[in-house]
Design a protein around this motif. Structure first.
Motif, PDB file in Angstrom:
ATOM      1  N   ILE A 148      12.091   9.275  -8.772  1.00 48.25           N
ATOM      2  CA  ILE A 148      10.986   8.719  -8.001  1.00 48.25           C
ATOM      3  C   ILE A 148      10.689   7.294  -8.454  1.00 48.25           C
ATOM      4  O   ILE A 148      10.592   7.017  -9.655  1.00 48.25           O
ATOM      5  CB  ILE A 148       9.738   9.614  -8.141  1.00 48.25           C
ATOM      6  CG1 ILE A 148       9.965  10.913  -7.359  1.00 48.25           C
ATOM      7  CG2 ILE A 148       8.480   8.899  -7.667  1.00 48.25           C
ATOM      8  CD1 ILE A 148       8.997  11.992  -7.707  1.00 48.25           C
ATOM      9  N   VAL A 149      10.540   6.405  -7.465  1.00 47.30           N
ATOM     10  CA  VAL A 149      10.178   5.005  -7.719  1.00 47.30           C
ATOM     11  C   VAL A 149       8.967   4.701  -6.848  1.00 47.30           C
ATOM     12  O   VAL A 149       9.038   4.806  -5.619  1.00 47.30           O
ATOM     13  CB  VAL A 149      11.331   4.047  -7.375  1.00 47.30           C
ATOM     14  CG1 VAL A 149      10.928   2.604  -7.669  1.00 47.30           C
ATOM     15  CG2 VAL A 149      12.597   4.427  -8.136  1.00 47.30           C
ATOM     16  N   THR A 150       7.859   4.330  -7.454  1.00 49.17           N
ATOM     17  CA  THR A 150       6.642   4.074  -6.686  1.00 49.17           C
ATOM     18  C   THR A 150       5.878   2.883  -7.249  1.00 49.17           C
ATOM     19  O   THR A 150       5.913   2.617  -8.450  1.00 49.17           O
ATOM     20  CB  THR A 150       5.727   5.318  -6.659  1.00 49.17           C
ATOM     21  OG1 THR A 150       4.552   5.038  -5.872  1.00 49.17           O
ATOM     22  CG2 THR A 150       5.302   5.735  -8.042  1.00 49.17           C
ATOM     23  N   VAL A 151       5.199   2.175  -6.360  1.00 45.18           N
ATOM     24  CA  VAL A 151       4.381   1.029  -6.740  1.00 45.18           C
ATOM     25  C   VAL A 151       2.959   1.509  -7.020  1.00 45.18           C
ATOM     26  O   VAL A 151       2.377   2.277  -6.238  1.00 45.18           O
ATOM     27  CB  VAL A 151       4.366  -0.036  -5.626  1.00 45.18           C
ATOM     28  CG1 VAL A 151       3.508  -1.231  -6.039  1.00 45.18           C
ATOM     29  CG2 VAL A 151       5.781  -0.483  -5.284  1.00 45.18           C
ATOM     30  N   ALA A 152       2.387   1.058  -8.118  1.00 47.48           N
ATOM     31  CA  ALA A 152       1.014   1.420  -8.478  1.00 47.48           C
ATOM     32  C   ALA A 152       0.047   0.526  -7.702  1.00 47.48           C
ATOM     33  O   ALA A 152      -0.341  -0.540  -8.169  1.00 47.48           O
ATOM     34  CB  ALA A 152       0.797   1.274  -9.980  1.00 47.48           C
ATOM     35  N   GLU A 153      -0.307   0.967  -6.505  1.00 50.25           N
ATOM     36  CA  GLU A 153      -1.249   0.248  -5.647  1.00 50.25           C
ATOM     37  C   GLU A 153      -2.452   1.161  -5.415  1.00 50.25           C
ATOM     38  O   GLU A 153      -2.438   2.028  -4.538  1.00 50.25           O
ATOM     39  CB  GLU A 153      -0.585  -0.138  -4.319  1.00 50.25           C
ATOM     40  CG  GLU A 153      -1.511  -0.788  -3.299  1.00 50.25           C
ATOM     41  CD  GLU A 153      -2.385  -1.872  -3.895  1.00 50.25           C
ATOM     42  OE1 GLU A 153      -3.574  -1.591  -4.186  1.00 50.25           O
ATOM     43  OE2 GLU A 153      -1.899  -2.999  -4.075  1.00 50.25           O
ATOM     44  N   ASN A 154      -3.480   0.982  -6.239  1.00 50.95           N
ATOM     45  CA  ASN A 154      -4.608   1.910  -6.214  1.00 50.95           C
ATOM     46  C   ASN A 154      -5.405   1.861  -4.916  1.00 50.95           C
ATOM     47  O   ASN A 154      -6.032   2.852  -4.529  1.00 50.95           O
ATOM     48  CB  ASN A 154      -5.525   1.691  -7.423  1.00 50.95           C
ATOM     49  CG  ASN A 154      -5.982   0.259  -7.574  1.00 50.95           C
ATOM     50  OD1 ASN A 154      -5.173  -0.663  -7.548  1.00 50.95           O
ATOM     51  ND2 ASN A 154      -7.280   0.046  -7.758  1.00 50.95           N
ATOM     52  N   TRP A 155      -5.392   0.713  -4.197  1.00 48.19           N
ATOM     53  CA  TRP A 155      -6.144   0.637  -2.955  1.00 48.19           C
ATOM     54  C   TRP A 155      -5.546   1.524  -1.855  1.00 48.19           C
ATOM     55  O   TRP A 155      -6.213   1.801  -0.864  1.00 48.19           O
ATOM     56  CB  TRP A 155      -6.226  -0.808  -2.469  1.00 48.19           C
ATOM     57  CG  TRP A 155      -7.248  -1.627  -3.200  1.00 48.19           C
ATOM     58  CD1 TRP A 155      -7.645  -1.504  -4.503  1.00 48.19           C
ATOM     59  CD2 TRP A 155      -8.007  -2.724  -2.677  1.00 48.19           C
ATOM     60  NE1 TRP A 155      -8.577  -2.459  -4.825  1.00 48.19           N
ATOM     61  CE2 TRP A 155      -8.817  -3.217  -3.723  1.00 48.19           C
ATOM     62  CE3 TRP A 155      -8.053  -3.346  -1.439  1.00 48.19           C
ATOM     63  CZ2 TRP A 155      -9.678  -4.301  -3.552  1.00 48.19           C
ATOM     64  CZ3 TRP A 155      -8.912  -4.427  -1.263  1.00 48.19           C
ATOM     65  CH2 TRP A 155      -9.720  -4.894  -2.310  1.00 48.19           C
ATOM     66  N   SER A 156      -4.328   1.970  -2.028  1.00 42.30           N
ATOM     67  CA  SER A 156      -3.735   2.897  -1.062  1.00 42.30           C
ATOM     68  C   SER A 156      -4.287   4.306  -1.215  1.00 42.30           C
ATOM     69  O   SER A 156      -3.955   5.186  -0.424  1.00 42.30           O
ATOM     70  CB  SER A 156      -2.210   2.930  -1.231  1.00 42.30           C
ATOM     71  OG  SER A 156      -1.636   1.701  -0.840  1.00 42.30           O
ATOM     72  N   HIS A 157      -5.129   4.507  -2.221  1.00 33.71           N
ATOM     73  CA  HIS A 157      -5.671   5.835  -2.495  1.00 33.71           C
ATOM     74  C   HIS A 157      -7.186   5.843  -2.329  1.00 33.71           C
ATOM     75  O   HIS A 157      -7.906   6.442  -3.130  1.00 33.71           O
ATOM     76  CB  HIS A 157      -5.246   6.288  -3.889  1.00 33.71           C
ATOM     77  CG  HIS A 157      -3.769   6.398  -4.035  1.00 33.71           C
ATOM     78  ND1 HIS A 157      -3.070   7.545  -3.754  1.00 33.71           N
ATOM     79  CD2 HIS A 157      -2.831   5.478  -4.386  1.00 33.71           C
ATOM     80  CE1 HIS A 157      -1.778   7.348  -3.942  1.00 33.71           C
ATOM     81  NE2 HIS A 157      -1.608   6.094  -4.331  1.00 33.71           N
ATOM     82  N   HIS A 158      -7.656   5.167  -1.269  1.00 34.53           N
ATOM     83  CA  HIS A 158      -9.068   5.181  -0.895  1.00 34.53           C
ATOM     84  C   HIS A 158      -9.202   6.032   0.366  1.00 34.53           C
ATOM     85  O   HIS A 158      -8.674   5.687   1.427  1.00 34.53           O
ATOM     86  CB  HIS A 158      -9.574   3.758  -0.653  1.00 34.53           C
ATOM     87  CG  HIS A 158      -9.609   2.916  -1.890  1.00 34.53           C
ATOM     88  ND1 HIS A 158      -9.650   1.534  -1.868  1.00 34.53           N
ATOM     89  CD2 HIS A 158      -9.610   3.258  -3.212  1.00 34.53           C
ATOM     90  CE1 HIS A 158      -9.678   1.074  -3.105  1.00 34.53           C
ATOM     91  NE2 HIS A 158      -9.646   2.095  -3.934  1.00 34.53           N
ATOM     92  N   SER A 159      -9.912   7.137   0.267  1.00 37.60           N
ATOM     93  CA  SER A 159      -9.879   8.155   1.323  1.00 37.60           C
ATOM     94  C   SER A 159     -10.459   7.666   2.645  1.00 37.60           C
ATOM     95  O   SER A 159      -9.939   8.011   3.710  1.00 37.60           O
ATOM     96  CB  SER A 159     -10.623   9.407   0.859  1.00 37.60           C
ATOM     97  OG  SER A 159     -11.952   9.103   0.495  1.00 37.60           O
ATOM     98  N   LEU A 160     -11.534   6.867   2.612  1.00 39.37           N
ATOM     99  CA  LEU A 160     -12.117   6.424   3.876  1.00 39.37           C
ATOM    100  C   LEU A 160     -11.169   5.489   4.615  1.00 39.37           C
ATOM    101  O   LEU A 160     -11.051   5.541   5.845  1.00 39.37           O
ATOM    102  CB  LEU A 160     -13.468   5.738   3.637  1.00 39.37           C
ATOM    103  CG  LEU A 160     -14.197   5.279   4.905  1.00 39.37           C
ATOM    104  CD1 LEU A 160     -14.434   6.446   5.859  1.00 39.37           C
ATOM    105  CD2 LEU A 160     -15.517   4.596   4.561  1.00 39.37           C
ATOM    106  N   VAL A 161     -10.485   4.644   3.894  1.00 37.61           N
ATOM    107  CA  VAL A 161      -9.495   3.756   4.517  1.00 37.61           C
ATOM    108  C   VAL A 161      -8.414   4.583   5.204  1.00 37.61           C
ATOM    109  O   VAL A 161      -8.020   4.304   6.344  1.00 37.61           O
ATOM    110  CB  VAL A 161      -8.871   2.821   3.471  1.00 37.61           C
ATOM    111  CG1 VAL A 161      -7.712   2.021   4.070  1.00 37.61           C
ATOM    112  CG2 VAL A 161      -9.928   1.875   2.910  1.00 37.61           C
TER     113      VAL A 161
END
Length: 371
Positions: A148-161
């Protein structure tokens, strides 16, 4: 094994997708080695702890400064034998399953390729790279990876968005016509982030425009869809040891809609983000990642309670959401939320805007497979 959320509404946080092929059903905690023990490594540590010791165990760390590595190791409970000054030594530590890389972005490609070669999973901090050439090579390497290769982009884990993205994609406002986006973040002279050399003399395009702007793209692209073309103006202000930019842009989306997006990292104490989208059957307004309004075709307010109540799977948001997704992908084969392709798309919009401002012309947003 399917990850379920008993309280989910009509609009699902997790998109419909097949599980990826990789799956490891072990009940043991996943063993993590952290490369780069600076400021944000401690934020990652808090996230791992929030998920619980049954899911992750920090077993190694690396930093070119032995003192910084030892300080982090003491906080994380890492043994002296698993403290490294050479990241390659950590990558090849047989006790490490996952590499968590928090480095100046110009080193991302080297670390990602080394982790893939060693058959280790890797999560690495955004932006994906310091230029699109390296970003493309990261994507290409990840597509061939057995891990698995993933970018740590925390804003992609905002539920309302994500709820708003689902609502728009599923036709809640009809066909998209126009949008406006305004993002303001204040310059804080006391922030420790301004003391990092790689931010004071950035190798990534536009400095704070890409470092911070990719966060905005992590919100905008899932909601609006792919960006096709951009025109832009940019100004810069020298604030302490760093240059801080303001970007005003006009955008054409791949779906044909047009709009404007404005970003400043030099506001006077104001931190706010507002997105308004007009469609053929209504309008939706998102403020920050905390509030939403929906207007119907007659311009009257509709009930937005279902979107506001939405939660991510297991209730984890932000950095904790990143790590829960990583855990779910490794243990249960769940789809990674931020793939390297997504990281490329986030950076490509910023690169196009910078080129548009430099040339005074509209610029097509680069694609991964461009010649």
């Amino acid at each position: 094994m399917e990850m379920k959320n008993a309280g989910r509404s009509t609009f699902s946080f997790w998109p419909s997708f097949p599980f990826i092929w990789y799956k490891d059903m072990s009940s043991d905690p996943i063993r993590v080695g952290i490369i780069g023990t600076g400021i944000f490594a401690y934020r990652h540590l808090r996230a791992y702890r929030a998920l619980g010791e049954d899911k992750f165990k920090i077993v190694a760390c690396a930093n070119r400064s032995r003192d910084k590595a030892e300080k982090f190791a003491k906080e994380a409970g890492i043994s002296d034998s698993a403290i490294y000054t050479n990241p390659n030594d950590l990558i090849h530590d047989p006790n490490v399953e996952v590499i968590d890389a928090l480095l100046p972005v110009q080193y991302n490609r080297e670390i990602v390729e080394a982790a893939i070669q060693a058959k280790k999973h890797i999560i690495f901090e955004k932006p994906i790279a310091h230029n699109l050439e390296d970003a493309r090579k990261i994507v290409q390497a990840a597509r061939k990876a057995q891990t698995i290769v993933t970018v740590a982009e925390n804003w992609s884990h905002h539920s309302l968005v994500q709820a708003v993205a689902d609502y728009v994609r599923q036709g809640g406002i009809g066909e998209m016509v126009n949008f406006t986006y305004d993002s303001a973040r204040p310059f804080n002279p006391d922030s420790l982030y301004h003391t990092t050399k790689w931010r004071q003399v950035p190798q990534h395009p536009g400095g704070y425009l890409s470092d911070g702007g990719v966060h905005d793209m992590a919100h905008l692209i899932p909601i609006l869809g792919a960006f096709d073309e951009v025109s832009a103006f940019i100004t810069e202000r020298k604030m302490g040891p760093v240059s801080v930019a303001t970007l005003a842009s006009v955008i054409k989306l791949a779906n044909g809609a047009v709009g404007t997006a404005n970003f400043t990292f030099a506001s006077a104490g104001v931190k706010a983000m507002r997105l308004e989208i007009h469609g053929t059957n209504g309008t939706i307004r998102l403020t920050d990642d905390t509030d939403v309004e929906i207007l119907g075709a007659d311009g009257k307010a509709l009930d937005a309670a279902a979107l506001l109540k939405r939660k991510t799977v297991a209730g984890f948001e932000d950095v904790e959401g990143e790590m829960y997704n990583l855990y779910s992908a490794i243990r249960y084969g769940a789809e990674i939320v931020v793939k390297p392709e997504d990281g490329f798309a986030h950076l490509a919009v910023i690169v196009a805007a910078l080129k548009a401002a430099e040339t005074g012309t509209a610029i097509k947003v680069p694609q991964i497979d461009d010649a």
